[in-house]
Design an enzyme around this catalytic site. Structure first.
Site, PDB file in Angstrom:
ATOM      1  CD  GLN A 199      -5.147  -4.077  -0.922  1.00  0.00           C
ATOM      2  OE1 GLN A 199      -4.620  -2.808  -1.150  1.00  0.00           O
ATOM      3  NE2 GLN A 199      -5.844  -4.261   0.166  1.00  0.00           N
ATOM      4  CB  SER A 250       4.170 -14.811   3.523  1.00  0.00           C
ATOM      5  OG  SER A 250       2.992 -13.959   3.790  1.00  0.00           O
ATOM      6  N   GLY A 251       7.644 -14.416   2.591  1.00  0.00           N
ATOM      7  CA  GLY A 251       8.928 -14.987   2.978  1.00  0.00           C
ATOM      8  C   GLY A 251       9.770 -15.497   1.677  1.00  0.00           C
ATOM      9  CG  HIS A 286      -0.412  -8.328   5.660  1.00  0.00           C
ATOM     10  ND1 HIS A 286      -1.388  -7.920   5.140  1.00  0.00           N
ATOM     11  CD2 HIS A 286       0.403  -7.008   5.637  1.00  0.00           C
ATOM     12  CE1 HIS A 286      -1.560  -6.646   4.705  1.00  0.00           C
ATOM     13  NE2 HIS A 286      -0.497  -6.170   5.068  1.00  0.00           N
ATOM     14  CE  LYS A 342      -1.808  -9.953   0.115  1.00  0.00           C
ATOM     15  NZ  LYS A 342      -1.496  -9.307   1.370  1.00  0.00           N
ATOM     16  NE  ARG A 357       3.666  -4.664   6.214  1.00  0.00           N
ATOM     17  CZ  ARG A 357       4.570  -3.740   6.448  1.00  0.00           C
ATOM     18  NH1 ARG A 357       5.821  -4.050   6.900  1.00  0.00           N
ATOM     19  NH2 ARG A 357       4.454  -2.206   7.052  1.00  0.00           N
ATOM     20  N   GLY A 412       0.961  -1.401   0.182  1.00  0.00           N
ATOM     21  CA  GLY A 412      -0.190  -0.225  -0.165  1.00  0.00           C
ATOM     22  C   GLY A 412       0.709   1.261   0.055  1.00  0.00           C
TER      23      GLY A 412
HETATM   24  C1  FNR Z   1       2.580  -4.981   2.577  1.00  0.00           C
HETATM   25  N1  FNR Z   1       1.399  -5.994   2.373  1.00  0.00           N
HETATM   26  C2  FNR Z   1       0.146  -5.232   1.687  1.00  0.00           C
HETATM   27  N2  FNR Z   1      -0.963  -6.220   1.657  1.00  0.00           N
HETATM   28  C3  FNR Z   1      -2.206  -6.054   1.143  1.00  0.00           C
HETATM   29  O1  FNR Z   1      -2.755  -6.472   0.958  1.00  0.00           O
HETATM   30  N3  FNR Z   1      -2.445  -4.382   1.259  1.00  0.00           N
HETATM   31  C4  FNR Z   1      -1.376  -3.645   1.598  1.00  0.00           C
HETATM   32  O2  FNR Z   1      -1.605  -2.305   1.446  1.00  0.00           O
HETATM   33  C5  FNR Z   1       0.007  -4.005   2.117  1.00  0.00           C
HETATM   34  N4  FNR Z   1       0.869  -2.937   2.241  1.00  0.00           N
HETATM   35  C6  FNR Z   1       2.119  -3.476   2.879  1.00  0.00           C
HETATM   36  C7  FNR Z   1       3.199  -2.598   3.017  1.00  0.00           C
HETATM   37  C8  FNR Z   1       4.456  -2.978   3.183  1.00  0.00           C
HETATM   38  C9  FNR Z   1       5.442  -2.038   3.447  1.00  0.00           C
HETATM   39  C10 FNR Z   1       4.823  -4.388   3.396  1.00  0.00           C
HETATM   40  C11 FNR Z   1       6.149  -5.130   3.314  1.00  0.00           C
HETATM   41  C12 FNR Z   1       3.727  -5.398   2.800  1.00  0.00           C
HETATM   42  C13 FNR Z   1       1.619  -7.245   2.337  1.00  0.00           C
HETATM   43  C14 FNR Z   1       2.228  -7.583   0.935  1.00  0.00           C
HETATM   44  O3  FNR Z   1       1.016  -7.711   0.077  1.00  0.00           O
HETATM   45  C15 FNR Z   1       2.487  -9.230   1.105  1.00  0.00           C
HETATM   46  O4  FNR Z   1       1.684 -10.230   1.588  1.00  0.00           O
HETATM   47  C16 FNR Z   1       3.842  -9.372   2.117  1.00  0.00           C
HETATM   48  O5  FNR Z   1       4.776  -8.482   1.907  1.00  0.00           O
HETATM   49  C17 FNR Z   1       4.487 -10.636   1.498  1.00  0.00           C
HETATM   50  O6  FNR Z   1       5.585 -10.888   2.276  1.00  0.00           O
HETATM   51  P1  FNR Z   1       7.165 -10.505   2.011  1.00  0.00           P
HETATM   52  O7  FNR Z   1       7.594 -11.147   0.683  1.00  0.00           O
HETATM   53  O8  FNR Z   1       7.273  -8.997   2.308  1.00  0.00           O
HETATM   54  O9  FNR Z   1       7.720 -11.548   3.018  1.00  0.00           O
END
Ligand code: FNR
Length: 377
Positions: free
Chosen positions: A143, A305-306, A274, A250, A277, A92
């Site tokens: 999304q 994720s990961g 996520h 998701k 997070r 985001g």
């Molecule tokens: C996210 N992610 C995320 N997911 C979503 O559905 N909407 C969002 O606005 C966000 N924003 C967001 C910000 C930041 C800084 C991060 C790092 C992640 C989650 C993202 O879609 C995804 O699920 C994870 O980043 C996957 O994990 P890895 O690859 O970062 O380990």
């Protein structure tokens, strides 16, 4: 091959070639608050680390004497052929990772260059119509954080449909923000999203509610819970009735939720925690994947994720994921090199994945099955 050939001529790669180096250089390049927000996770970040470590427990069998001359990396999703089984997961606040603040547009351009689909976020620095224009027809997804105001939620969905996005990923695990010490410590979080509200401030339904002369961003910060609000199965039924676009859910990691999602008309499951997070102490997403795939029973399963390397991509695909999402790595690429940095991260990951298929003797993605994997620890 391109990079090896460059090496023969003494050319030094400009961007990092491993995730560890990418992370290190991004942490030095990004302002500390932005770094904390992007790199951080929930609690002591145990689940975030476990997401990555889970991949190390699996190994791929090499198969010899089949040396496939070509590898087919394309996949079918919602009736489309996509060039590769990898996508950019929605981030985001990706705008804050770009020098000019327009990270969403940069990612759209990287998607055009690589064919790797981009999930454009609700929380975007640029309205989705501008992101769609930058995509110029390259398949992409939207999304959705679902605002509690259903008129506004419907408007976002209808705009995404009109802008040409090919599906909607509804994020289910983020109707409240997780416990993120790095952000809480720095009072970081409240400052981040104000630049990411353009999809709200540009929305006709939202603008109708503004008082004369009222600043749209200030109103959005004040009136909109950033992520929407509690979202339940009956809300999903309502959302389903609002669009013909494929709906991806998701945040689903439990097989019972997969079965229920199917009953409620989901077109795909998006298995994710996520990136660790949102809730610490959870299962690594990779651990959940086999049961999710079994319960999905043929429904496409997206996964993230990961994922940090081409090897990780291959392992998730072998477990049965339809496509694999990358999060933080491309955000770091963006911070280091703008569009070029994102393209570099994506192409490197795809190149490594394809080389593994070559060396290990898997000509096509359909040949990557759970039998190709063995648990090693
Ligand atoms: C996210 N992610 C995320 N997911 C979503 O559905 N909407 C969002 O606005 C966000 N924003 C967001 C910000 C930041 C800084 C991060 C790092 C992640 C989650 C993202 O879609 C995804 O699920 C994870 O980043 C996957 O994990 P890895 O690859 O970062 O380990």
């Amino acid at each position: 091959n391109e990079l090896y050939a460059q090496g023969q001529t003494g050319h030094q790669p400009q961007y990092p070639m491993t995730f560890a180096e990418l992370e290190e250089r991004a942490s030095a390049a990004m302002p500390p608050k932005v770094w904390g927000y992007v790199a951080g996770g929930a609690g002591d970040e145990h689940t975030q680390r476990a997401n990555c470590e889970a991949f190390r427990r699996w190994g791929l069998y090499p198969r010899m004497l089949v040396a496939p001359a070509t590898r087919d990396m394309s996949i079918e999703l919602f009736g489309m052929t996509l060039p590769a089984p990898v996508f950019m997961a929605p981030i985001g606040v990706i705008g804050v990772c770009a020098q000019d603040g327009h990270g969403d547009l940069a990612c759209a351009r990287a998607s055009v260059r690589t064919g790797v689909p981009f999930f454009a976020g609700t929380l975007s620095a640029d309205p989705m119509e501008d992101v769609a224009a930058a995509l110029g027809g390259t398949p992409a997804f939207f999304q959705l954080y679902t605002p509690s105001d259903r008129d506004l939620a419907a408007s976002l969905v209808h705009r995404a449909e009109a802008a040409g996005f090919r599906g909607i990923a509804v994020t289910l695990d983020t109707w409240v923000t997780g416990w993120r010490p790095r952000d809480l410590r720095g009072s970081n979080y409240p400052q981040v999203p104000s630049g990411c509200l353009s999809n709200y401030t540009s929305d006709p339904v939202f603008r109708r509610g503004l008082r004369p002369g009222e600043d749209a961003t200030e109103a959005a910060v004040r009136e909109l819970p950033i992520f929407g609000g509690p979202f339940r199965w009956d809300d999903l039924d309502w959302l389903r009735s609002q669009t013909r676009l494929p709906l991806m859910l998701k945040g689903i990691c439990h097989p019972d939720d997969v079965r229920r999602a199917k009953d409620h008309g989901a077109d795909a499951i998006y298995c994710s925690n996520h990136g660790g997070r949102q809730a610490n102490g959870g299962l690594p997403t990779l651990e959940c994947l086999p049961d999710v795939i079994e319960a999905a029973d043929g429904l496409p399963v997206l996964f993230d994720s990961g994922v940090r390397s081409g090897a990780d991509v291959i392992k998730a695909l072998a477990m049965g994921a339809t496509a694999v999402g990358v999060g933080r790595p491309y955000a770091y690429g963006l911070a280091l090199g703008g569009v070029e940095g994102v393209v570099h991260v994506l192409r490197s990951m795809l190149a490594e994945a394809e080389l593994i298929m070559a060396v290990d003797g898997y000509p096509a993605l359909k040949d990557l099955t759970p039998e190709a994997l063995r648990l090693v620890g």
